[in-house]
Design a protein around this motif. Structure first.
Motif, PDB file in Angstrom:
ATOM      1  N   TYR A  42       0.842  -1.193   0.000  1.00 39.96           N
ATOM      2  CA  TYR A  42       0.000   0.000   0.000  1.00 39.96           C
ATOM      3  C   TYR A  42       0.884   1.253   0.000  1.00 39.96           C
ATOM      4  CZ  TYR A  42      -3.640   3.146   1.787  1.00 39.96           C
ATOM      5  OH  TYR A  42      -4.510   4.182   1.975  1.00 39.96           O
ATOM      6  N   GLU A  43       1.947   1.221   0.812  1.00 36.61           N
ATOM      7  CA  GLU A  43       2.871   2.371   0.880  1.00 36.61           C
ATOM      8  C   GLU A  43       3.687   2.509  -0.404  1.00 36.61           C
ATOM      9  OE1 GLU A  43       3.390   4.517   3.410  1.00 36.61           O
ATOM     10  OE2 GLU A  43       2.167   3.593   4.971  1.00 36.61           O
ATOM     11  N   ILE A  44       4.171   1.383  -0.905  1.00 37.81           N
ATOM     12  CA  ILE A  44       5.115   1.431  -2.024  1.00 37.81           C
ATOM     13  C   ILE A  44       4.426   1.846  -3.326  1.00 37.81           C
ATOM     14  CG2 ILE A  44       5.077  -0.952  -2.895  1.00 37.81           C
ATOM     15  CD1 ILE A  44       8.116  -0.996  -2.690  1.00 37.81           C
ATOM     16  N   THR A  45       3.098   1.639  -3.373  1.00 36.12           N
ATOM     17  CA  THR A  45       2.361   2.006  -4.593  1.00 36.12           C
ATOM     18  C   THR A  45       1.702   3.382  -4.462  1.00 36.12           C
ATOM     19  OG1 THR A  45       0.472   0.763  -3.722  1.00 36.12           O
ATOM     20  CG2 THR A  45       1.866  -0.372  -5.314  1.00 36.12           C
ATOM     21  N   ARG A  46       2.083   4.106  -3.428  1.00 37.60           N
ATOM     22  CA  ARG A  46       1.445   5.399  -3.164  1.00 37.60           C
ATOM     23  C   ARG A  46       1.524   6.360  -4.355  1.00 37.60           C
ATOM     24  NH1 ARG A  46      -0.325   8.118   1.002  1.00 37.60           N
ATOM     25  NH2 ARG A  46       0.053   6.417   2.438  1.00 37.60           N
ATOM     26  N   ASN A  47       2.642   6.317  -5.104  1.00 37.10           N
ATOM     27  CA  ASN A  47       2.821   7.269  -6.206  1.00 37.10           C
ATOM     28  C   ASN A  47       2.580   6.646  -7.575  1.00 37.10           C
ATOM     29  OD1 ASN A  47       3.522   9.403  -4.479  1.00 37.10           O
ATOM     30  ND2 ASN A  47       5.565   8.492  -4.231  1.00 37.10           N
ATOM     31  N   ILE A  48       1.886   5.550  -7.590  1.00 30.60           N
ATOM     32  CA  ILE A  48       1.619   4.876  -8.858  1.00 30.60           C
ATOM     33  C   ILE A  48       0.771   5.797  -9.737  1.00 30.60           C
ATOM     34  CG2 ILE A  48      -0.558   3.694  -8.361  1.00 30.60           C
ATOM     35  CD1 ILE A  48       0.771   1.122  -9.215  1.00 30.60           C
ATOM     36  N   GLN A  49       1.020   5.724 -11.058  1.00 30.67           N
ATOM     37  CA  GLN A  49       0.361   6.673 -11.959  1.00 30.67           C
ATOM     38  C   GLN A  49      -1.119   6.352 -12.172  1.00 30.67           C
ATOM     39  OE1 GLN A  49       3.126   6.886 -15.208  1.00 30.67           O
ATOM     40  NE2 GLN A  49       2.292   8.871 -15.763  1.00 30.67           N
ATOM     41  N   ILE A  67      -5.816   3.219 -12.139  1.00 32.92           N
ATOM     42  CA  ILE A  67      -4.382   2.992 -12.335  1.00 32.92           C
ATOM     43  C   ILE A  67      -4.126   2.879 -13.830  1.00 32.92           C
ATOM     44  CG2 ILE A  67      -2.524   1.318 -11.965  1.00 32.92           C
ATOM     45  CD1 ILE A  67      -3.843   0.735  -9.227  1.00 32.92           C
ATOM     46  N   SER A  68      -3.145   3.635 -14.329  1.00 30.48           N
ATOM     47  CA  SER A  68      -2.896   3.643 -15.766  1.00 30.48           C
ATOM     48  C   SER A  68      -2.270   2.311 -16.168  1.00 30.48           C
ATOM     49  CB  SER A  68      -1.987   4.809 -16.147  1.00 30.48           C
ATOM     50  OG  SER A  68      -0.704   4.539 -15.702  1.00 30.48           O
ATOM     51  N   GLY A  69      -2.124   2.129 -17.461  1.00 33.43           N
ATOM     52  CA  GLY A  69      -1.736   0.827 -17.998  1.00 33.43           C
ATOM     53  C   GLY A  69      -0.390   0.309 -17.536  1.00 33.43           C
ATOM     54  N   ARG A  70       0.236   1.020 -16.630  1.00 33.39           N
ATOM     55  CA  ARG A  70       1.569   0.621 -16.194  1.00 33.39           C
ATOM     56  C   ARG A  70       1.568  -0.790 -15.601  1.00 33.39           C
ATOM     57  NH1 ARG A  70       4.744   5.085 -16.009  1.00 33.39           N
ATOM     58  NH2 ARG A  70       6.816   4.284 -16.302  1.00 33.39           N
ATOM     59  N   MET A  71       2.562  -1.559 -15.966  1.00 39.24           N
ATOM     60  CA  MET A  71       2.555  -2.958 -15.542  1.00 39.24           C
ATOM     61  C   MET A  71       3.573  -3.163 -14.419  1.00 39.24           C
ATOM     62  SD  MET A  71       2.253  -4.785 -19.212  1.00 39.24           S
ATOM     63  CE  MET A  71       3.853  -4.237 -19.723  1.00 39.24           C
ATOM     64  N   LEU A  72       3.174  -3.946 -13.456  1.00 41.00           N
ATOM     65  CA  LEU A  72       4.036  -4.184 -12.296  1.00 41.00           C
ATOM     66  C   LEU A  72       4.577  -5.610 -12.298  1.00 41.00           C
ATOM     67  CD1 LEU A  72       1.884  -2.457  -9.554  1.00 41.00           C
ATOM     68  CD2 LEU A  72       4.040  -1.640 -10.461  1.00 41.00           C
ATOM     69  N   GLY A  73       5.683  -5.780 -11.637  1.00 46.71           N
ATOM     70  CA  GLY A  73       6.260  -7.109 -11.460  1.00 46.71           C
ATOM     71  C   GLY A  73       6.758  -7.241 -10.033  1.00 46.71           C
ATOM     72  N   GLN A 123      11.380  -6.148 -18.768  1.00 44.27           N
ATOM     73  CA  GLN A 123      12.022  -4.829 -18.961  1.00 44.27           C
ATOM     74  C   GLN A 123      11.004  -3.700 -18.956  1.00 44.27           C
ATOM     75  OE1 GLN A 123      11.905  -7.200 -21.258  1.00 44.27           O
ATOM     76  NE2 GLN A 123      13.983  -8.010 -21.576  1.00 44.27           N
ATOM     77  N   GLU A 124       9.774  -4.007 -19.361  1.00 39.80           N
ATOM     78  CA  GLU A 124       8.750  -2.952 -19.463  1.00 39.80           C
ATOM     79  C   GLU A 124       8.023  -2.735 -18.140  1.00 39.80           C
ATOM     80  OE1 GLU A 124       6.271  -4.428 -22.657  1.00 39.80           O
ATOM     81  OE2 GLU A 124       8.157  -5.057 -23.600  1.00 39.80           O
ATOM     82  N   ARG A 125       8.307  -3.545 -17.150  1.00 37.78           N
ATOM     83  CA  ARG A 125       7.535  -3.488 -15.908  1.00 37.78           C
ATOM     84  C   ARG A 125       8.236  -2.676 -14.825  1.00 37.78           C
ATOM     85  NH1 ARG A 125       3.195  -6.996 -15.488  1.00 37.78           N
ATOM     86  NH2 ARG A 125       2.862  -7.913 -17.518  1.00 37.78           N
ATOM     87  N   GLU A 126       7.413  -2.118 -13.951  1.00 38.57           N
ATOM     88  CA  GLU A 126       7.921  -1.493 -12.736  1.00 38.57           C
ATOM     89  C   GLU A 126       8.072  -2.619 -11.725  1.00 38.57           C
ATOM     90  OE1 GLU A 126       5.504   2.236 -12.491  1.00 38.57           O
ATOM     91  OE2 GLU A 126       6.118   2.057 -10.403  1.00 38.57           O
TER      92      GLU A 126
END
Ligand code: PRP
Ligand code: URA
Length: 209
Positions: A42-49, A67-73, A123-126
């Motif tokens: 919850y804290e670490i994703t605080r600034n997610i786009q 949450i925008s299309g940004r992909m997480l890993g 490579q494309e993931r946060e």
């Protein structure tokens, strides 16, 4: 220089106390690590786009955000990092999971790599590298280097407990990586254990001792 964030939410600190307690048995230890991982996610994703969208409510149109299309890993360092994966997936179920297998040689305290399996589009993931313990920092440094060598650029490190020595080592080798911890402890003992710490995270999670 990378930033260090201490996740000092009361719920995290309360649960961490029981994680440390030598009397906490495997089942409860596992559940508590899982819960703290969720809270730290919850804290670490605080600034997610976020991006703007409109949705129709039953009575009007609302300007909303998703949450925008940004992909997480999520990248657990085996073994102990595995204990934090489900807790993060509770919040981010669409994240993919890659595994980096390392163990620390008990004599030299140097990490030894034995397994790497990552999502094809890593490579494309946060990425969030997870491991309960940041002791000398050798394991985290090797895991982050393994990711960078494969073209990954957006990487954060999330640990429950860090030693000052481990933080310094990661900041020195990877000054671009932000570190999220629930606590920074006092020092490392002669065997590379964090003091006061919680003991051996892998053994306590999996009941191997
Ligand atoms: C522990 C821990 C970290 C590492 C930290 O793993 O989970 O991965 O030690 O130490 P470092 O910062 O000095 O590298 P361990 O090597 O005991 O393996 P395990 O998770 O399989 O038990
Ligand atoms: N690994 C652990 O599991 N615990 C420590 O204190 C240090 C490394």
């Amino acid at each position: 220089m990378s930033k260090v964030f201490i996740c000092d939410h009361p719920l995290i600190q309360h649960k961490l106390t029981y994680i440390r307690d030598v009397n906490t048995k495997t089942k409860d230890f596992r559940e508590l690590v899982d819960e703290v991982a969720t809270l730290m996610a919850y804290e670490i994703t605080r600034n997610i786009q976020l991006e703007n969208i409109q949705v129709k409510t039953p009575v009007a149109t609302a300007d909303c955000r998703i949450i925008s299309g940004r992909m997480l890993g999520i990248i657990p360092i085996l073994r102990a990092g595995l204990g934090m994966v489900d807790g993060i997936l509770n919040l981010i179920p669409a994240a993919k999971v890659g595994h980096i297998g390392l163990y620390r040689d008990p004599e030299t305290l140097q990490p030894v790599e034995y397994y790497v399996k990552l999502p094809t589009d890593v490579q494309e993931r946060e990425l969030i590298v997870v491991d309960p313990m940041l002791a000398t920092g050798g394991s985290a440094n090797l895991a982050i280097t393994a990711l960078k060598n494969r073209g990954c650029v957006q990487i954060k490190l999330m640990c429950l407990i860090a030693a000052p020595e481990g933080i310094e080592a990661v900041q020195k080798e990877h000054p671009d990586i932000d570190i999220y911890v629930a606590a920074i402890d006092d020092y490392l003992n002669d065997h590379g254990y964090i003091i006061p710490g919680l003991g051996d995270a892998g053994d306590r999670l999996f009941g191997t001792k």
